[in-house]
Design a protein around this motif. Structure first.
Motif, short mmCIF file in Angstrom:
data_model
loop_
_atom_site.label_atom_id
_atom_site.label_comp_id
_atom_site.label_asym_id
_atom_site.label_seq_id
_atom_site.Cartn_x
_atom_site.Cartn_y
_atom_site.Cartn_z
N ARG A 40 32.22 -7.33 1.04
CA ARG A 40 31.02 -7.39 1.87
C ARG A 40 31.37 -8.05 3.22
O ARG A 40 32.02 -9.10 3.25
N GLY A 41 30.99 -7.39 4.30
CA GLY A 41 31.21 -7.96 5.64
C GLY A 41 32.63 -7.77 6.16
O GLY A 41 32.95 -8.27 7.24
N ALA A 42 33.48 -7.04 5.43
CA ALA A 42 34.89 -6.91 5.86
C ALA A 42 35.00 -6.28 7.25
O ALA A 42 35.89 -6.62 8.02
N GLY A 43 34.10 -5.34 7.55
CA GLY A 43 34.21 -4.63 8.83
C GLY A 43 33.28 -5.16 9.90
O GLY A 43 33.28 -4.64 11.03
N THR A 44 32.50 -6.18 9.58
CA THR A 44 31.44 -6.63 10.52
C THR A 44 32.01 -7.02 11.88
O THR A 44 31.47 -6.63 12.92
N ALA A 45 33.09 -7.79 11.89
CA ALA A 45 33.64 -8.26 13.17
C ALA A 45 34.21 -7.12 14.01
O ALA A 45 34.42 -7.25 15.21
N ALA A 46 34.48 -5.98 13.36
CA ALA A 46 34.98 -4.81 14.08
C ALA A 46 33.85 -3.80 14.33
O ALA A 46 34.11 -2.66 14.73
N SER A 47 32.61 -4.23 14.07
CA SER A 47 31.41 -3.38 14.27
C SER A 47 31.31 -2.23 13.28
O SER A 47 30.77 -1.17 13.62
N PHE A 48 31.86 -2.42 12.09
CA PHE A 48 31.69 -1.43 11.02
C PHE A 48 30.79 -2.07 9.95
O PHE A 48 31.25 -2.92 9.17
N PRO A 49 29.51 -1.70 9.88
CA PRO A 49 28.62 -2.33 8.89
C PRO A 49 28.91 -1.85 7.47
O PRO A 49 29.46 -0.76 7.27
N ASP A 50 28.55 -2.67 6.51
CA ASP A 50 28.75 -2.31 5.09
C ASP A 50 28.15 -0.94 4.77
O ASP A 50 28.75 -0.14 4.04
N GLU A 51 26.97 -0.67 5.35
CA GLU A 51 26.27 0.59 5.02
C GLU A 51 27.12 1.81 5.41
O GLU A 51 27.05 2.86 4.76
N ALA A 52 27.91 1.67 6.48
CA ALA A 52 28.73 2.81 6.92
C ALA A 52 29.81 3.12 5.88
O ALA A 52 30.16 4.28 5.66
N TYR A 53 30.34 2.07 5.24
CA TYR A 53 31.34 2.31 4.19
C TYR A 53 30.67 2.99 2.99
O TYR A 53 31.24 3.91 2.40
N VAL A 54 29.47 2.51 2.66
CA VAL A 54 28.76 3.09 1.51
C VAL A 54 28.45 4.56 1.80
O VAL A 54 28.66 5.44 0.95
N ALA A 55 28.01 4.85 3.04
CA ALA A 55 27.70 6.24 3.41
C ALA A 55 28.95 7.12 3.32
O ALA A 55 28.84 8.33 3.07
N ALA A 56 30.11 6.51 3.49
CA ALA A 56 31.37 7.28 3.44
C ALA A 56 31.87 7.44 2.00
O ALA A 56 32.92 8.05 1.78
N GLY A 57 31.15 6.84 1.04
CA GLY A 57 31.54 7.03 -0.36
C GLY A 57 32.29 5.85 -0.95
O GLY A 57 32.76 5.91 -2.10
#
Ligand code: NAD
Length: 368
Positions: free
Chosen positions: A37-54
């Motif tokens: 959770r939050g791994a991509g936040t600092a790079a502007s990749f929200p958690d939801e975007a990972y979930v949407a990608a599967g």
């Protein structure tokens, strides 16, 4: 096979090893991807975007390490992260084993199969995995922006009602991947750019970017068969220092990127050469992490000598985390899809990409 991505824990590290787009590609290739959770936040990749990608999102780094067959990271694992690694799992990151002896021996002791993409052979086949090139591209670009934000001058020539302003003169020392990107960026900002490198092959590349190549009679073969620079003899290095001292006098901005693989970065600008520069000039030493090209540069610090500002920025790639992570993710996914065959790691050590990057395996430290 389960692939896990923890949040980076090193100070000031804003990158993440997988972007949502690349996570989606791995999912389509049949892998399971889980991201802290939050791994991509600092790079502007929200958690939801990972979930949407599967991919799935898990609560903690401990969950990532406990549930993954392969963990993808940017920086070397910390002591705490190594402790979380499960025996027999794999880890991919970027580090020089000689700079991380404790992590390497701990990874070996835990029987982790660890790969460092810093050791990737620079061969055509490995180009899509080449993290050093992708991150050096970011560093070269960002170094010029830092210089532009620090100098008291415009980069372009301006013709205004308040008179004509001359363009900034930028000198780039070392025209490898970072240097060529610095040249291109400074040119786009309208500066007059010149560059120097010990490898003669670079001249054409510099000129194709609209910069002037300042040539020095090297008098020795300064390039390895692999296309990298060699350490110069003492005599040639002395002549090089004098040659560069003459050229930095005229520069408003100097970007230094010179490196020799596996060695300390060569000194190119001495303290005396800095003192002979114009006040208000700016030096950005991109090679600071391997010792620096300017004698007065200090890691992560701003030094002012005789009105010349000398910057030694650390981890420039992390300061552009969105695109740096996007490129890193594509590199690391290319590597992963190369070493994974039929859902398992295919450790064919006769393959130079696998042999050269594998730091620890089966309890053995292979690269120290
Ligand atoms: P690098 O980071 O090792 O060095 C940066 C630059 O510093 C190099 O151009 C080097 O010649 C220069 N340099 C070293 N000592 C110097 C000195 N004393 N004075 C002035 N300049 C000095 O290099 P890099 O950017 O990683 O890449 C170097 C070369 O490798 C380039 O030609 C690049 O195109 C090539 N490359 C090939 C591949 C591939 O897969 N085929 C991938 C990446 C890079």
């Amino acid at each position: 096979m389960k692939v896990g991505v923890p949040k980076e824990t090193a100070a000031n590290e804003r990158r993440v090893a997988l972007s949502p787009e690349v996570a989606g590609r791995l999912v389509k290739a049949g892998l399971t991807v889980q991201v802290e959770r939050g791994a991509g936040t600092a790079a502007s990749f929200p958690d939801e975007a990972y979930v949407a990608a599967g991919a799935s999102v898990v609560a903690t780094a401990a969950d990532v390490f406990a549930q993954s067959d392969v963990v993808l990271k940017v920086q070397a694992p910390s002591t705490a992260e190594v402790q979380l690694c499960r025996e027999g799992t794999a880890l991919v990151a970027v580090f020089q084993p000689s700079a991380e002896p404790q992590a390497v021996s701990a990874l070996g002791a835990r029987k982790v199969t660890a790969f460092s993409l810093a050791l990737l052979p620079r061969i055509t086949r490995a180009q899509p995995m080449d993290v050093l090139s992708s991150q050096a591209t970011v560093a070269g670009y960002k170094a010029v922006l830092i210089a532009a934000a620090t100098t008291g001058r415009f980069f372009p020539m301006l013709v205004t009602a308040a008179g004509t302003l001359t363009p900034a003169r930028v000198l780039v020392l070392g025209a490898g991947v970072a240097g060529l990107q610095a040249i291109a960026t400074a040119r786009r900002l309208g500066a007059v750019v010149s560059a120097f490198d010990v490898r003669p092959a670079v001249k054409e590349q510099v000129e194709s970017l609209g910069a002037k190549f300042v040539a020095m009679e090297i008098g020795e073969h300064a390039e390895t068969a692999g296309g990298y620079a060699k350490q110069l003899s003492d005599d040639t290095h002395r002549r090089e220092l004098e040659f560069i001292a003459e050229h930095v006098k005229d520069a408003d901005i100097v970007i230094t990127t010179a490196a020799i693989p596996g060695k300390r970065a060569p000194t190119l600008i001495t303290a005396d050469a800095v003192r002979a520069m114009k006040p208000g000039s700016v030096i950005v030493d991109v090679a600071i992490e391997t010792g620096g090209n300017c004698e007065l540069a200090r890691p992560g610090a701003e030094v002012v000598e005789n009105g010349v500002v000398i910057l030694g920025p650390l981890n420039l790639a992390s300061t552009l985390p969105y695109h740096a992570s996007q490129m890193y993710a594509r590199n690391v996914a290319s590597f992963l899809l190369y070493v994974v065959r039929d859902g398992r790691l295919n450790l064919d050590f006769s393959d130079d990409i696998i042999r050269e990057t594998c730091v620890t395996h089966g309890g053995e430290v292979r690269k120290a």
